[in-house]
Design a protein around this motif. Sequence first.
Motif, short mmCIF file in Angstrom:
data_model
loop_
_atom_site.label_atom_id
_atom_site.label_comp_id
_atom_site.label_asym_id
_atom_site.label_seq_id
_atom_site.Cartn_x
_atom_site.Cartn_y
_atom_site.Cartn_z
N ASP A 294 0.84 -1.19 0.00
CA ASP A 294 0.00 0.00 0.00
C ASP A 294 0.88 1.25 0.00
O ASP A 294 1.70 1.44 0.91
N THR A 295 0.70 2.09 -1.01
CA THR A 295 1.53 3.31 -1.10
C THR A 295 1.22 4.31 0.00
O THR A 295 1.97 5.28 0.18
N ARG A 296 0.14 4.10 0.75
CA ARG A 296 -0.13 5.00 1.88
C ARG A 296 0.98 4.96 2.92
O ARG A 296 1.23 5.95 3.62
N PHE A 297 1.64 3.82 3.06
CA PHE A 297 2.75 3.73 4.01
C PHE A 297 3.86 4.71 3.62
O PHE A 297 4.44 5.38 4.48
N ASP A 298 4.14 4.78 2.33
CA ASP A 298 5.15 5.73 1.87
C ASP A 298 4.70 7.16 2.13
O ASP A 298 5.50 8.01 2.54
N ARG A 299 3.40 7.40 1.91
CA ARG A 299 2.89 8.76 2.10
C ARG A 299 2.93 9.19 3.57
O ARG A 299 3.36 10.29 3.90
N VAL A 300 2.49 8.31 4.48
CA VAL A 300 2.48 8.72 5.89
C VAL A 300 3.89 8.88 6.41
O VAL A 300 4.15 9.72 7.29
N ALA A 301 4.84 8.11 5.89
CA ALA A 301 6.23 8.29 6.29
C ALA A 301 6.74 9.65 5.83
O ALA A 301 7.46 10.34 6.57
N GLU A 302 6.37 10.05 4.62
CA GLU A 302 6.76 11.38 4.11
C GLU A 302 6.14 12.48 4.96
O GLU A 302 6.80 13.46 5.32
N VAL A 303 4.85 12.33 5.27
CA VAL A 303 4.15 13.35 6.06
C VAL A 303 4.76 13.46 7.45
O VAL A 303 4.96 14.57 7.97
N ALA A 304 5.06 12.31 8.06
CA ALA A 304 5.65 12.33 9.40
C ALA A 304 7.02 13.01 9.38
O ALA A 304 7.35 13.78 10.28
N ALA A 305 7.79 12.75 8.34
CA ALA A 305 9.13 13.36 8.25
C ALA A 305 9.03 14.87 8.06
O ALA A 305 9.91 15.62 8.49
N ALA A 306 7.94 15.32 7.41
CA ALA A 306 7.77 16.75 7.13
C ALA A 306 6.78 17.41 8.08
O ALA A 306 6.28 18.50 7.80
N ARG A 307 6.51 16.78 9.21
CA ARG A 307 5.50 17.31 10.14
C ARG A 307 5.86 18.72 10.60
O ARG A 307 7.04 19.07 10.71
N LYS A 308 4.83 19.46 10.89
CA LYS A 308 5.02 20.84 11.36
C LYS A 308 4.88 20.89 12.87
O LYS A 308 4.05 20.18 13.46
N GLU A 309 5.68 21.73 13.48
CA GLU A 309 5.53 21.96 14.91
C GLU A 309 4.27 22.81 15.14
O GLU A 309 4.01 23.76 14.41
N ILE A 310 3.50 22.44 16.15
CA ILE A 310 2.30 23.20 16.51
C ILE A 310 2.46 23.62 17.97
O ILE A 310 2.08 22.88 18.90
N PRO A 311 3.04 24.78 18.20
CA PRO A 311 3.37 25.19 19.57
C PRO A 311 2.18 25.18 20.52
O PRO A 311 2.34 24.82 21.70
N LEU A 312 1.01 25.55 20.04
CA LEU A 312 -0.15 25.57 20.92
C LEU A 312 -0.50 24.17 21.42
O LEU A 312 -0.89 23.99 22.57
N ALA A 313 -0.33 23.17 20.56
CA ALA A 313 -0.59 21.80 20.98
C ALA A 313 0.41 21.35 22.03
O ALA A 313 0.05 20.67 23.00
N ALA A 314 1.67 21.75 21.85
CA ALA A 314 2.69 21.39 22.84
C ALA A 314 2.41 22.07 24.17
O ALA A 314 2.55 21.45 25.24
N THR A 315 1.98 23.32 24.13
CA THR A 315 1.63 24.03 25.36
C THR A 315 0.46 23.36 26.06
O THR A 315 0.45 23.19 27.29
N PHE A 316 -0.54 22.98 25.28
CA PHE A 316 -1.71 22.31 25.84
C PHE A 316 -1.34 20.98 26.49
O PHE A 316 -1.78 20.67 27.59
N LYS A 317 -0.52 20.20 25.82
CA LYS A 317 -0.12 18.89 26.35
C LYS A 317 0.62 19.03 27.68
O LYS A 317 0.30 18.36 28.65
N ASN A 318 1.65 19.88 27.70
CA ASN A 318 2.36 20.20 28.93
C ASN A 318 2.78 18.94 29.70
O ASN A 318 2.53 18.81 30.91
N SER A 319 3.38 17.99 28.97
CA SER A 319 3.93 16.76 29.56
C SER A 319 2.87 15.77 30.06
O SER A 319 3.22 14.76 30.69
N HIS A 320 1.60 16.04 29.83
CA HIS A 320 0.56 15.09 30.24
C HIS A 320 0.36 14.01 29.17
O HIS A 320 0.64 14.24 28.00
N PRO A 321 -0.15 12.84 29.55
CA PRO A 321 -0.56 11.86 28.54
C PRO A 321 -1.63 12.50 27.65
O PRO A 321 -2.52 13.20 28.13
N LEU A 322 -1.52 12.25 26.33
CA LEU A 322 -2.41 12.92 25.37
C LEU A 322 -3.07 11.92 24.43
O LEU A 322 -2.38 11.08 23.83
N LEU A 323 -4.38 12.03 24.32
CA LEU A 323 -5.16 11.26 23.34
C LEU A 323 -5.52 12.19 22.19
O LEU A 323 -6.13 13.24 22.40
#
Length: 422
Positions: free
Chosen positions: A204-233
């Motif tokens: 399935d070529t989706r595996f190649d695509r998600v690997a590309e997307v993960a490698a090019a992921r963007k930082e989302i500072p607000l999400a990191a602030t919200f998480k604040n070291s807590h377990p996150l779903l």
Amino acid sequence: MFSGIYNTGIVTFQFLMRFAAQFNPKARLWVEGRRNWANELTQKLAGNEAPIVWFHAASLGEFEQGRPVIEAFRAQYPDYKILVTFFSPSGYEVRKNYDGADYILYLPADTAENARRFIQIVKPQLAFFIKYEFWYNYLHALNTAHIPTISFSAIFRPDQLFFKPYGGFYRTMLRYFNHILVQNQESVGLLKRIGITNVTQAGDTRFDRVAEVAAARKEIPLAATFKNSHPLLVVGSAWPEDMAVLIPFLNTFDQPLKVIIAPHEIHDDEIERWRLQLTKPSVRYSEALADPSLIQPFTQSLIIDNIGMLSSLYQYGEFAYIGGAFKQGLHNILEAATFGMPLFFGPEYDKFQEAIDLLREGAAFPVGNVTELINSFSKQYSKPTKAALISRAYVQRNIGATAQVMEVVKQFMNERAKREKS
């Protein structure tokens, strides 16, 4: 006989879509996007002398699945123009400005006349159909014009019409493909049983695509602030049916847990209903972006009210719930799996090979109600590492389907080069 029934069905479908367009926005886009398609396409191609290859995707998910092949083709054969068509507005409207293709449009309805005119105007040198797309008149027109046609990332099941005693008409469609690249060995066996042997098990070529997307992921500072070291779903592509299970779960779960909820579609009134039903504090992403002080230590849920950041949000999670498997169809679980985490989703997953595989390996957990979600999640909450390692490893070992598709493409391109020299 069967082709007549099929064509009547296509005409009837067009009529129903025109009727629905009076009150349904998606149907309206479907109809309007195909109006005067031949003139529009002729104008787009005016003056083009480069050879064209054609990729067709049903919707956004199939496009993302095919994207690694589109981009690999562009890199290896830069002298070719790429045309991409969509069946659904949910694909076209999101990717109509995709810069990896030269021409992007809706696929005209699959009538014999539309197919003939389309092939006559485009004159594709090679045609690709991604995963599930089987349109009789287009496949027949391509075959008649001797245009090599490839299906990739396809997957077949015994209950499909191709494999029924009365499925001869549908088997004809499969025989129009010059090569079919499938996801699993079961598909190879099913096709062999009906005499189709021009098949490669490529994955399935989706595996190649998600690997590309993960490698090019963007930082989302607000999400990191919200998480604040807590377990996150991270809840991805949530529908109302999913939230009917998730909201009672979140209201009763008594361990530390932050939750990011990304709805499948953004409807303000629906988001506000969900917030009213949640007994623990929540905040919308747009509000928190404007005023970060709204994120307090006791804020449990961050609700995403925009489109486009879900694949990057998964990087912050320890757990993922993927929506759609109560009714609409399970959404992409590989985007979460590539980051390594236990995966939860609804009970209707049997048409999704990756869900079956990850369930078998111990990284995915289907749930049918609130109680099942509480029980499954509670078990993983205290020891998520094993499932996380399994899901990440599963993605990594299945990367490589795009390269196999391109090997088949190379054969056809070499044959074309030989014909041009002779």
